[in-house]
Scaffold this motif. Structure first.
Motif, mmCIF file in Angstrom:
data_model
loop_
_atom_site.group_PDB
_atom_site.id
_atom_site.type_symbol
_atom_site.label_atom_id
_atom_site.label_comp_id
_atom_site.label_asym_id
_atom_site.label_seq_id
_atom_site.Cartn_x
_atom_site.Cartn_y
_atom_site.Cartn_z
ATOM 1 N N ALA A 265 0.843 -1.194 0.000
ATOM 2 C CA ALA A 265 0.000 0.000 0.000
ATOM 3 C C ALA A 265 0.876 1.241 0.000
ATOM 4 N N VAL A 266 0.202 2.397 -0.014
ATOM 5 C CA VAL A 266 0.901 3.687 0.056
ATOM 6 C C VAL A 266 1.032 4.043 1.534
ATOM 7 N N SER A 267 2.226 3.955 2.051
ATOM 8 C CA SER A 267 2.455 4.055 3.487
ATOM 9 C C SER A 267 2.020 5.402 4.059
ATOM 10 N N ASP A 268 2.403 6.502 3.394
ATOM 11 C CA ASP A 268 2.123 7.803 3.989
ATOM 12 C C ASP A 268 0.622 8.103 4.022
ATOM 13 N N LEU A 269 -0.126 7.607 3.032
ATOM 14 C CA LEU A 269 -1.569 7.827 3.024
ATOM 15 C C LEU A 269 -2.257 7.045 4.140
ATOM 16 N N LEU A 270 -1.917 5.761 4.266
ATOM 17 C CA LEU A 270 -2.554 4.955 5.317
ATOM 18 C C LEU A 270 -2.170 5.451 6.703
ATOM 19 N N ILE A 349 -9.063 7.686 1.187
ATOM 20 C CA ILE A 349 -7.820 6.908 1.087
ATOM 21 C C ILE A 349 -8.116 5.414 1.113
ATOM 22 N N VAL A 350 -9.025 4.989 1.989
ATOM 23 C CA VAL A 350 -9.384 3.568 2.066
ATOM 24 C C VAL A 350 -10.022 3.109 0.753
ATOM 25 N N ASP A 351 -10.904 3.923 0.187
ATOM 26 C CA ASP A 351 -11.528 3.569 -1.091
ATOM 27 C C ASP A 351 -10.486 3.424 -2.194
ATOM 28 N N MET A 352 -9.494 4.308 -2.187
ATOM 29 C CA MET A 352 -8.456 4.240 -3.216
ATOM 30 C C MET A 352 -7.618 2.977 -3.091
ATOM 31 N N HIS A 353 -7.582 2.414 -1.889
ATOM 32 C CA HIS A 353 -6.867 1.154 -1.676
ATOM 33 C C HIS A 353 -7.794 -0.052 -1.834
ATOM 34 N N LEU A 354 -8.993 0.172 -2.424
ATOM 35 C CA LEU A 354 -9.978 -0.892 -2.663
ATOM 36 C C LEU A 354 -10.435 -1.539 -1.372
ATOM 37 N N GLY A 355 -10.450 -0.749 -0.302
ATOM 38 C CA GLY A 355 -10.868 -1.263 0.989
ATOM 39 C C GLY A 355 -12.225 -0.747 1.412
ATOM 40 N N LEU A 373 -8.632 -3.920 4.373
ATOM 41 C CA LEU A 373 -7.786 -3.592 3.231
ATOM 42 C C LEU A 373 -7.219 -4.871 2.631
ATOM 43 N N PRO A 374 -7.245 -4.997 1.293
ATOM 44 C CA PRO A 374 -6.591 -6.161 0.669
ATOM 45 C C PRO A 374 -5.084 -6.078 0.874
ATOM 46 N N LEU A 375 -4.494 -7.208 1.219
ATOM 47 C CA LEU A 375 -3.052 -7.218 1.464
ATOM 48 C C LEU A 375 -2.260 -6.980 0.188
ATOM 49 N N HIS A 376 -2.752 -7.535 -0.928
ATOM 50 C CA HIS A 376 -2.075 -7.375 -2.220
ATOM 51 C C HIS A 376 -3.137 -7.064 -3.276
ATOM 52 N N PRO A 377 -3.492 -5.801 -3.448
ATOM 53 C CA PRO A 377 -4.555 -5.427 -4.404
ATOM 54 C C PRO A 377 -4.190 -5.851 -5.824
ATOM 55 N N ASP A 378 -5.213 -6.304 -6.562
ATOM 56 C CA ASP A 378 -4.992 -6.739 -7.947
ATOM 57 C C ASP A 378 -4.953 -5.562 -8.905
ATOM 58 N N HIS A 379 -5.632 -4.465 -8.533
ATOM 59 C CA HIS A 379 -5.732 -3.320 -9.450
ATOM 60 C C HIS A 379 -4.895 -2.163 -8.923
ATOM 61 N N PRO A 380 -4.296 -1.399 -9.836
ATOM 62 C CA PRO A 380 -3.507 -0.243 -9.390
ATOM 63 C C PRO A 380 -4.395 0.878 -8.917
ATOM 64 N N LEU A 381 -3.793 1.797 -8.133
ATOM 65 C CA LEU A 381 -4.526 2.964 -7.654
ATOM 66 C C LEU A 381 -4.823 3.908 -8.803
#
Length: 381
Positions: A265-270, A349-355, A373-381
């Motif tokens: 994930a994007v560390s600074d956003l989460l 931010i959560v929505d952008m991470h598909l969560g 939050l998915p650990l390894h999202p299939d789709h890019p942000l």
């Protein structure tokens, strides 16, 4: 709540794509066949009546003129007159149908022009005879678009109103205390007190500006997104340590249960999400209360729960808690601070991470925010 809202939007889009008639395909096909059959029967009936009328008209004039042409000439005259009558009837019907079609298209053009001017109170009517025509889906789509744009416009106006209110409040406070500081006889301790208030309100304005810029960046998809694989439990522990002075000052019990989990994930956003949730839990929990932060893996997702024993959120407010500038308890929030943007940013931010992010709360019993939050999202942000 968010899943139900998303389902309603998907159902609405499906209804638009299907013309608003999800389960009437067989009936529509049957009605179309019946209409074609009736049209053919009408044409044949009109043709027959036209030649019958031509026969009576020619016979009438033959009697008046006391003239009877040969059989071949009579048939040619009668056929020609029948064709002329049929052509006249066809042109009349065509002109009527053309005028109806032009009126229909004009209504669509007027509706689009009305929306272009910012008036989304549009509802193009659908005549019963159009229900099975190909362009009825276009009408449903325009009406649906007008409704959605109207809601967006209302949200935009509310957003502007809220921004103006949030800016005006600290500015009014700053102006008032600046006027008070001009009093030469003001005691030193009051001067310092007023300066502290001005500093607090200035910081509040600065934070509001930062949050608005952050939301604008996230909405425009121009924020830099670089996923990385990192330890989520370590990040949560760092956030808890960052706000340690706050929960120690209120003598809160901080209960932490974190599994060792890696996430892409994007560390600074989460980090902003966790900081917002934990800081809110501390802010709205009375002294000697407790805050619990949990992290566990479930079916390929990281589940984070932030719970507190604070004031709680009313059921009616829970449905709007993630809206921008919405405050469940406006008077209490005003005293504590905050602009009502933190949870909106967190959800974005959560929505952008598909969560997903959800809230459960009872007045006087506390609140629990759950993030998946998915650990390894299939789709890019």
């Amino acid at each position: 709540m968010n899943r139900r809202r998303g389902a309603r939007h998907r159902d609405a889009r499906q209804s638009v794509r299907s013309g608003g008639r999800v389960a009437t395909r067989p009936n529509a096909s049957l009605r179309r066949k019946v209409r074609i059959t009736l049209t053919i029967a009408g044409v044949l009936a009109s043709l027959t009546l036209s030649f019958i009328l031509a026969f009576f008209i020619t016979s009438y004039f033959y009697r008046i003129l006391n003239y009877q042409p040969r059989s071949l000439v009579d048939q040619l005259i009668t056929s020609g007159l029948g064709i002329l009558i049929m052509t006249a009837v066809g042109l009349t019907i065509g002109r009527f149908a053309h005028s109806r079609q032009m009126a229909f298209w004009q209504s669509l053009i007027d509706a689009i022009r009305q929306m272009a001017k910012g008036d989304f109170n549009v509802n193009v009517p659908i005549h019963s005879s159009m229900e099975d025509e190909p362009f009825h889906e276009l009408v449903h789509s325009i009406n649906y678009m007008a409704e959605e744009l109207g809601q967006l416009e209302q949200m935009r106006q509310e957003f502007i109103s809220n921004v103006s209110h949030e800016i005006q409040s600290p500015l009014t406070s700053i102006t008032g205390f600046v006027q008070a500081l001009k009093n030469e006889g003001l005691q030193r301790d009051k001067q310092l007190h007023y300066l502290d208030i001005i500093e607090t309100e200035s910081s509040r304005l600065s934070k509001l500006s930062d949050n608005l810029l952050k939301l604008a960046s996230l909405d425009s998809n121009q924020h830099p997104f670089h996923r990385e694989l990192y330890r989520l439990d370590t990040q949560l522990r760092d956030v808890i340590l960052l706000v340690e002075p706050q929960w120690v000052d209120k003598d809160l019990q901080m209960d932490v249960s974190l599994e060792k989990i890696e996430i892409e994930a994007v560390s600074d956003l989460l980090s902003q999400v966790w900081l917002n949730l934990v800081a809110n839990a501390i802010k709205f929990t009375p002294e000697r209360g407790s805050v619990r932060v949990e992290l566990q893996a479930q079916e390929g997702s990281a589940v984070i729960r932030v719970s507190d024993t604070g004031i709680g959120i009313a059921a009616a407010d829970q449905e709007r808690i993630f809206e921008r500038f919405y405050k469940a308890d406006k008077s209490r929030n005003r005293a504590i601070g905050g602009s009502g943007l933190g949870l909106a940013i967190a959800k974005k931010i959560v929505d952008m991470h598909l969560g997903e992010i959800e809230v459960e709360s009872n007045i006087g019993e506390g609140t629990t925010f759950t993030v998946r939050l998915p650990l390894h999202p299939d789709h890019p942000l």
